[in-house]
Motif scaffolding. Structure first.
Motif, short mmCIF file in Angstrom:
data_model
loop_
_atom_site.label_atom_id
_atom_site.label_comp_id
_atom_site.label_asym_id
_atom_site.label_seq_id
_atom_site.Cartn_x
_atom_site.Cartn_y
_atom_site.Cartn_z
N UNK A 147 5.46 51.62 13.92
CA UNK A 147 5.08 52.71 13.02
C UNK A 147 5.44 52.44 11.56
N UNK A 148 6.72 52.29 11.24
CA UNK A 148 7.11 52.03 9.85
C UNK A 148 6.51 50.72 9.37
N UNK A 149 6.41 49.74 10.26
CA UNK A 149 5.83 48.45 9.91
C UNK A 149 4.35 48.56 9.58
N UNK A 150 3.66 49.46 10.27
CA UNK A 150 2.24 49.67 9.98
C UNK A 150 2.05 50.26 8.58
N UNK A 151 2.91 51.19 8.21
CA UNK A 151 2.87 51.74 6.86
C UNK A 151 3.21 50.66 5.84
N UNK A 152 4.20 49.83 6.15
CA UNK A 152 4.57 48.74 5.25
C UNK A 152 3.39 47.79 5.05
N UNK A 153 2.70 47.41 6.15
CA UNK A 153 1.51 46.55 6.06
C UNK A 153 0.47 47.16 5.13
N UNK A 154 0.32 48.45 5.23
CA UNK A 154 -0.67 49.17 4.44
C UNK A 154 -0.33 49.12 2.95
N UNK A 155 0.95 49.08 2.62
CA UNK A 155 1.38 49.13 1.22
C UNK A 155 1.73 47.78 0.59
N UNK A 156 2.30 46.86 1.35
CA UNK A 156 2.83 45.61 0.78
C UNK A 156 1.73 44.60 0.43
N UNK A 157 0.77 44.40 1.31
CA UNK A 157 -0.37 43.51 1.09
C UNK A 157 0.04 42.10 0.63
N UNK A 158 0.69 41.38 1.49
CA UNK A 158 1.16 40.03 1.19
C UNK A 158 0.01 39.11 0.81
N UNK A 159 -1.13 39.25 1.44
CA UNK A 159 -2.25 38.37 1.14
C UNK A 159 -2.77 38.59 -0.27
N UNK A 160 -2.78 39.83 -0.73
CA UNK A 160 -3.19 40.12 -2.10
C UNK A 160 -2.19 39.51 -3.07
N UNK A 161 -0.91 39.62 -2.77
CA UNK A 161 0.13 39.01 -3.62
C UNK A 161 -0.06 37.49 -3.68
N UNK A 162 -0.35 36.89 -2.53
CA UNK A 162 -0.51 35.44 -2.48
C UNK A 162 -1.75 34.98 -3.23
N UNK A 163 -2.83 35.73 -3.14
CA UNK A 163 -4.04 35.37 -3.88
C UNK A 163 -3.80 35.50 -5.38
N UNK A 164 -2.99 36.47 -5.78
CA UNK A 164 -2.64 36.61 -7.20
C UNK A 164 -1.92 35.35 -7.70
N UNK A 165 -1.02 34.81 -6.89
CA UNK A 165 -0.31 33.57 -7.26
C UNK A 165 -1.31 32.42 -7.40
N UNK A 166 -2.24 32.33 -6.46
CA UNK A 166 -3.25 31.27 -6.52
C UNK A 166 -4.14 31.45 -7.75
N UNK A 167 -4.56 32.68 -8.02
CA UNK A 167 -5.43 32.91 -9.18
C UNK A 167 -4.74 32.54 -10.48
N UNK A 168 -3.45 32.86 -10.60
CA UNK A 168 -2.72 32.46 -11.82
C UNK A 168 -2.70 30.95 -11.96
N UNK A 169 -2.48 30.24 -10.86
CA UNK A 169 -2.48 28.78 -10.88
C UNK A 169 -3.87 28.26 -11.27
N UNK A 170 -4.90 28.79 -10.64
CA UNK A 170 -6.26 28.33 -10.93
C UNK A 170 -6.65 28.64 -12.37
N UNK A 171 -6.32 29.83 -12.85
CA UNK A 171 -6.67 30.20 -14.22
C UNK A 171 -5.99 29.29 -15.24
N UNK A 172 -4.79 28.83 -14.90
CA UNK A 172 -4.06 27.95 -15.81
C UNK A 172 -4.55 26.50 -15.72
N UNK A 173 -4.74 26.00 -14.50
CA UNK A 173 -5.04 24.58 -14.31
C UNK A 173 -6.51 24.27 -14.10
N UNK A 174 -7.28 25.25 -13.66
CA UNK A 174 -8.71 25.05 -13.36
C UNK A 174 -9.50 26.27 -13.79
N UNK A 175 -9.52 26.58 -15.10
CA UNK A 175 -10.22 27.80 -15.53
C UNK A 175 -11.72 27.72 -15.24
N UNK A 176 -12.28 28.89 -14.96
CA UNK A 176 -13.72 28.98 -14.72
C UNK A 176 -14.41 28.90 -16.08
#
Length: 124
Positions: A92-121
């Motif tokens: 139960x509490x873990x399901x709410x945490x999953x709903x709010x934390x969004x680890x995959x979104x955080x990880x994609x943000x890290x990748x996007x910062x790397x790509x924007x710096x080293x491989x800009x579109x």
């Protein structure tokens, strides 16, 4: 038309964005108009759902590794996924945490910062 299969940074960008969308924002919850994804839905299945979510989320980290991102960045991403998996396993509490934390979104943000710096579109 599917996702690009290349190893170039732009192909990887498109794939990780698509995976993040699937895992974190592919459905809208009626009544609260909040997006959820496959990660939150499979997380409702005790233990197995969190393992499945971790496996799917690790794909994003694998793509980051293919980009040659630093061990520090990969470690942060693995930490995000580990926190999401461990706390998501709490009933139960873990399901709410999953709903709010969004680890995959955080990880994609890290990748996007790397790509924007080293491989800009480059707009054409």
């Amino acid at each position: 038309m599917g996702l690009p299969l290349g190893r170039d940074p732009e192909s990887i960008r498109q794939r990780v964005l698509a995976m993040e969308h699937l895992l974190e924002r592919s459905f809208i919850v009626p009544g609260i108009n909040r997006p959820v994804g496959l990660d939150a839905l499979v997380g409702l299945i005790p233990v197995a759902g969190d393992v499945i979510g971790a496996i799917l989320g690790s794909y994003i980290i694998w793509e980051a590794r293919n980009l040659g991102m630093s061990k520090w960045q990969l470690g942060r991403m693995a930490g995000n996924l580990a926190i999401d998996t461990a706390l998501g396993a709490v009933p139960l509490a873990g399901d709410l945490f999953d709903f709010l934390f969004r680890a995959n979104t955080r990880n994609v943000r890290i990748i996007k910062r790397h790509l924007d710096k080293h491989h800009p579109v480059i707009e054409q």
